[in-house]
Scaffold this active site. Sequence first.
Site, PDB file in Angstrom:
ATOM      1  CE  LYS A 195     -32.855   2.884 -14.189  1.00 20.65           C
ATOM      2  NZ  LYS A 195     -33.359   3.111 -15.582  1.00 20.65           N
ATOM      3  CB  SER A 215     -31.547   2.565 -18.466  1.00 23.83           C
ATOM      4  OG  SER A 215     -32.873   1.872 -18.208  1.00 23.83           O
TER       5      SER A 215
END
Length: 826
Positions: free
Chosen positions: A756, A713
């Site tokens: 997130k 990520s």
Amino acid sequence: MKEKRLKSTLVLSDISDLESDQLIPIIPGDDDDNEFEKDKELDLPILPIRNTVLFPGIVIPITVGRQKSVKLVKKAYRGDKTIGVVAQSNSKNDDPDLEDIYKIGTIAKILKLIVLPDGNTTIIIQGKSKFRIDQMLETEPFLTAKIVVMKDSFSKPKSKETKALVQSLKDAAFKILKLNPEIPQEAQVALENINSPSFLTHFLSSNINADVREKQSLLELNNGRERATRLLEFMLREIQLLELKHEIQNKVHSDIDQQQRDYFLRQQMKVLQDELGMEGPDQEIEALKLRGEKKDWPLYVKAHFEKELLKISRMNPAAAEYPIVLNYCELLLELPWNEHSEDIFDLIRAQKILDKDHYGLEKVKTRIIEYLAVLKLKNNLKGPILCLYGPPGVGKTSLGKSIAEALNRKYIRMSLGGVRDEAEIRGHRKTYVGAMPGRILQSIKKVGTNNPVFILDEIDKIGADFRGDPSSALLEVLDPEQNATFLDNYLELEFDLSKILFIATANSLDTIHPALRDRMEIIEVNGYTLEEKIEISKKHLIPKQRKEHGLLAKNLNFDEAGIKKVIEGYTRESGVRNLERKIGAICRNIAKSVAMEQAYKKKISPARVEEILGSPVFDKELYENNELPGVVTGLAWTSTGGEILFIESSLSKGRGQLVLSGQLGDVMKESATAALSYLKANAETLGIDHKVFSQYDLHIHVPAGAVPKDGPSAGITMFTSLASIYTQRKIKSNLAMTGEITLTGRVLPVGGIKEKLLAARRAGIRELIFCSRNQKDVEEVDDQYRKNLKIHFVDHVTEVLEIALLKSKVNNPLKFEFKEEKSSKN
């Protein structure tokens, strides 16, 4: 000299039926008769008899049944009363001829003839001398033959050898009398009074337990010593058989005595237990039987239970196996084979219960209502097993409890965390010490219905060791095609689990067995936003903690700013578990003041929160951007929800080395390498002098070095950090990003988008960069959580730099100084 006549008798074991010539008692008589000379020829009527042999000197009664025999006996009795008696070699023939009888027999005198009331004729005869049939003269009206008289020869009757042989015969006879209680004791007196060796052998030969063939072989021996030796062999054999029989009888008698003793003691115990009002083994078995008659269960289970009950009824209560079988029978009775609770498929009621118990989680609640709707229409639970997957503290387990309440079913929760023994699922074999059924059946037995809502908590934390793999044991439990015939090792009978609604919970999918994961439908339960946590606190956490601490609503009052202070300053999680603890800490402080009757502020404001809980644990300013180059905010997913992290880069003069720190995993290191390689390949486009890569060392660091970090990520975050440090350009403030980078600069999608996004929102970040292929994941997040957020979707890293990097450079930019590179000479 004639042998003294004895009045004693012996009972024979070889007796034929009354329809045939029959031997009953034997009376010893005189065998020294000179009436018949040796080798003398006579014409005598022949009487065949079955099942016995007549010896000289022996007196026996015979019941005559055949017509020829009756004619012979009556005619002889009217005459000189002398007949020839021979044994039949073929006892089955009722009309014997010469081929069916032995050729050696005994001349006999008819002492008495008795006609019985039933028409049968009985004669008492005494053997005189042996004879041999020389020629058959007539067969009608009875057998008549020419015979030759034979004499025994007992050489040296007074020698030591003969005396020893005679004494051995008597000793053997006395031993037989002692071992065989069926022979009357008068026979011992008869033996003691016999002095003639020849008559002794005839007497014993007539009375030994032997068949007709063996007795006939003794009669045919003319040598007395040979006959005595053969007779002694037969008698010793009989002694061995009697001793063995006696030994067996003693053992059996001992066992019977022990059983009778145990039975007597058990009967006494039963009487005492009845008097004291205690239940004995018989009462327990009878109680089990009555319960079994009332039990509603399948026929095959009933048959098996009755078989086990029969086994235990025949068992000694002191036996080691008795309590095992007793416990097994009780388990069969306690399991709910056909007992179930009635379902309530009121979906509106179910929706209200879910909304009351859980704030938010709209996607999850919608999926559960859909699941219940299918159950209502199908009326069949054969379908996928639900697995609620998400970070800790978001309410996965309590969702299962709400489903049970909505369906009006019993609720079971079984924690699988740390389970390493396969027997926990399948149970132990009954032969093991301390054996018990698996926890699946134990839980079902406890709730008493076969259709509960069964929560398999923490299914991702199952272990495995030498005791087996519980994950593999769960494959049958959670397979709709197999769990209708689930077999527990202890139960050894198939139990239907198909009516149970299984719901698993997990924090991570990576550690779940692939085959087990394939059997479940994964429903993701995401973390809560700040707004959701505030509402959950108002509706659930504060009333719950207030009640648990004995407080009333008038004792304290949380305002929204105070709750927000607790959430932002003292907790950093996806769920609300730590939030509940902090609220509990505030309630304890208030409870102390109420109990001590002290003055206190009832309103829980941000200042009051800080006064009670101390300084904030998490400082929001730590997550704000600064003016330094190479510091970029990234987004990460963790087991506790989403978090923001910083990627820091710095340059120093050197030889172009790359240093990575912050306990990075292999995937994260590869992302840094790929970002640097792309940057080198496109340095001119970005306005970077290529000399910087060889004359300056690059250090990439991710703070919180004690925490392991890995995953793709941070790819575009690292690339942006490198581009910033090499170009010395500013990074836009309040910006965070996530996405995987390739060597060609493409941006790939990543997971955990909602977590997130919520992490960025909690940190006060207002602008986000995602891969364009993650747009569908962002759209699934509720609009209210995307409010005031500017989200960019990109496909290439050049788009990232256009958004993230400003045209202006940072304050006090690094001034690159390069040495002249020496050209290599050929």
